[in-house]
Design an enzyme around this catalytic site. Sequence first.
Site, short mmCIF file in Angstrom:
data_model
loop_
_atom_site.label_atom_id
_atom_site.label_comp_id
_atom_site.label_asym_id
_atom_site.label_seq_id
_atom_site.Cartn_x
_atom_site.Cartn_y
_atom_site.Cartn_z
N ARG A 235 0.86 -1.19 0.00
CA ARG A 235 0.00 0.00 0.00
C ARG A 235 0.89 1.23 0.00
O ARG A 235 1.87 1.30 0.76
CB ARG A 235 -0.91 0.02 1.23
CG ARG A 235 -2.13 -0.89 1.14
CD ARG A 235 -3.12 -0.44 0.05
NE ARG A 235 -4.23 -1.36 -0.11
CZ ARG A 235 -4.29 -2.33 -1.02
NH1 ARG A 235 -3.30 -2.53 -1.85
NH2 ARG A 235 -5.37 -3.10 -1.11
N ASP A 259 4.66 -0.43 -6.90
CA ASP A 259 3.43 -0.74 -7.62
C ASP A 259 2.28 0.06 -7.03
O ASP A 259 1.16 0.04 -7.56
CB ASP A 259 3.12 -2.25 -7.53
CG ASP A 259 1.93 -2.66 -8.37
OD1 ASP A 259 1.92 -2.30 -9.58
OD2 ASP A 259 1.00 -3.30 -7.85
N GLU A 264 -2.30 7.58 -5.12
CA GLU A 264 -2.60 6.97 -6.42
C GLU A 264 -4.06 7.12 -6.85
O GLU A 264 -4.37 7.05 -8.03
CB GLU A 264 -2.22 5.48 -6.41
CG GLU A 264 -3.08 4.61 -5.50
CD GLU A 264 -2.65 3.14 -5.51
OE1 GLU A 264 -1.47 2.86 -5.27
OE2 GLU A 264 -3.51 2.29 -5.76
P1 NAI Z 1 -2.11 -11.04 4.91
O1 NAI Z 1 -3.21 -10.54 5.75
O2 NAI Z 1 -2.07 -12.51 4.54
O3 NAI Z 1 -0.70 -10.71 5.61
C1 NAI Z 1 -0.37 -9.48 6.16
C2 NAI Z 1 0.75 -9.72 7.18
O4 NAI Z 1 1.21 -8.44 7.65
C3 NAI Z 1 0.29 -10.53 8.39
O5 NAI Z 1 1.20 -11.58 8.65
C4 NAI Z 1 0.31 -9.49 9.52
O6 NAI Z 1 0.61 -10.06 10.79
C5 NAI Z 1 1.43 -8.58 9.04
N1 NAI Z 1 1.47 -7.27 9.71
C6 NAI Z 1 0.47 -6.61 10.34
N2 NAI Z 1 0.97 -5.47 10.88
C7 NAI Z 1 2.28 -5.43 10.60
C8 NAI Z 1 3.33 -4.52 10.91
N3 NAI Z 1 3.11 -3.43 11.65
N4 NAI Z 1 4.57 -4.80 10.45
C9 NAI Z 1 4.81 -5.90 9.73
N5 NAI Z 1 3.85 -6.81 9.42
C10 NAI Z 1 2.61 -6.57 9.84
O7 NAI Z 1 -2.10 -10.14 3.61
P2 NAI Z 1 -1.55 -10.51 2.16
O8 NAI Z 1 -2.58 -11.22 1.38
O9 NAI Z 1 -0.19 -11.08 2.27
O10 NAI Z 1 -1.44 -9.03 1.53
C11 NAI Z 1 -0.51 -8.08 2.00
C12 NAI Z 1 -0.84 -6.72 1.43
O11 NAI Z 1 -0.60 -6.73 0.01
C13 NAI Z 1 -2.33 -6.32 1.52
O12 NAI Z 1 -2.62 -5.76 2.78
C14 NAI Z 1 -2.47 -5.33 0.43
O13 NAI Z 1 -2.18 -4.05 0.98
C15 NAI Z 1 -1.37 -5.71 -0.56
N6 NAI Z 1 -1.92 -6.16 -1.85
C16 NAI Z 1 -1.50 -5.51 -2.98
C17 NAI Z 1 -1.97 -5.89 -4.23
C18 NAI Z 1 -1.49 -5.22 -5.49
O14 NAI Z 1 -2.07 -5.43 -6.56
N7 NAI Z 1 -0.44 -4.41 -5.45
C19 NAI Z 1 -2.98 -6.96 -4.36
C20 NAI Z 1 -3.30 -7.62 -3.11
C21 NAI Z 1 -2.81 -7.21 -1.91
#
Ligand code: NAI
Length: 332
Positions: A235, A259, A264
Amino acid sequence: MICAVFDAKPYDREFLTRAASGTALELRFLEFRLGQETVFSADGAQGVCVFVNDRVDRPVVESLAEKGIRNIALRCAGFNNVDLEAAKEHGITVTRVPAYSPYAVAEHTVALLMTLNRKIHRAYNRVREQNFSLNGLVGFDLHGKTVGIVGTGKIGRITASIFRGFGCRVLAQDPYESAEWAAENGVTYTSLDELLAASDIVSLHSPLFPETYHLLDAGRFARMKRGAYLINTSRGKLVDTAALIAVLKSGHLGGVALDVYEEEEGIFFEDHSGHVLGDDILARLLTFPNVLVTSHQAFLTEEALGEIARVTVENLTRVAEGKAPLDTTLLG
Ligand code: NAI
């Protein structure tokens, strides 16, 4: 049942039409976004399908309720653009697609780094102009480098595995550590400050929360290794872009691949090629030879779009039939 699909791009039409074929769902595709000025377009529909930049605030929810809309179906995971409280008050079910393809995002992350490091984007342009010089195209081996993964959820873990495959040492940071996953995959958890100090490449995979807003600011950039690369496919607001520009100007960072970008909304996903870019920060970012920007396309694979369409159509169908949607986390 009729569903008005807002902000529909050609790829949305293709995948949603395919997923809805043979169902009772009639999709009405609209190229513009849902908002107070466009909500009238939902007339006669029973559901609306929206994406990340549609504004489904309280007045829009109230108008949708007056039109008899029963379901707001998000074709993405995030739901910060929908007033869930207002929807609940008006008996509108909000559904989403919580996960589609984490591989799509992880693979794009690595593609960005490889492109930037090996200067593929510059080489592509040069060769097309019959400039076969190699000057300025020197990269580095990934093998043996240290990669820091911030956030070891679905996407962070897959990204870590890919980097392990390159022969990298992988450090990770997450408030909820998985010792078992780390041991099985040869990954070492550290604090964020240790990760930043030790990593040649830092990749962000944490969600945007109030506590992760500007996770990387001037202080944190100063802790990063001189010449380190940063990749953000998570993000935009995780990074203080003004501070990022300052460290790029000072030459502290080796390269940055993004990305996502803080501001954005209203820029990414659209063709602005005939217009003056009003965002001076983005305009400055685009001038650096060691910065590579894609416009939020990490999710854009056939597999991810197919899964998004399948789950969205299933949610719309289930809600129309009075059944629970696939994901019930937004029902309150
Ligand atoms: P997820 O929910 O499986 O994993 C997120 C991880 O971040 C969890 O392990 C959580 O404990 C951790 N986390 C929470 N707070 C944190 C902190 N302060 N410091 C470090 N880690 C922390 O989410 P997933 O599916 O892996 O997605 C991650 C992110 O990718 C999404 O939140 C979204 O923002 C982004 N995304 C981007 C896309 C794109 O097209 N560029 C598409 C899909 C997701």
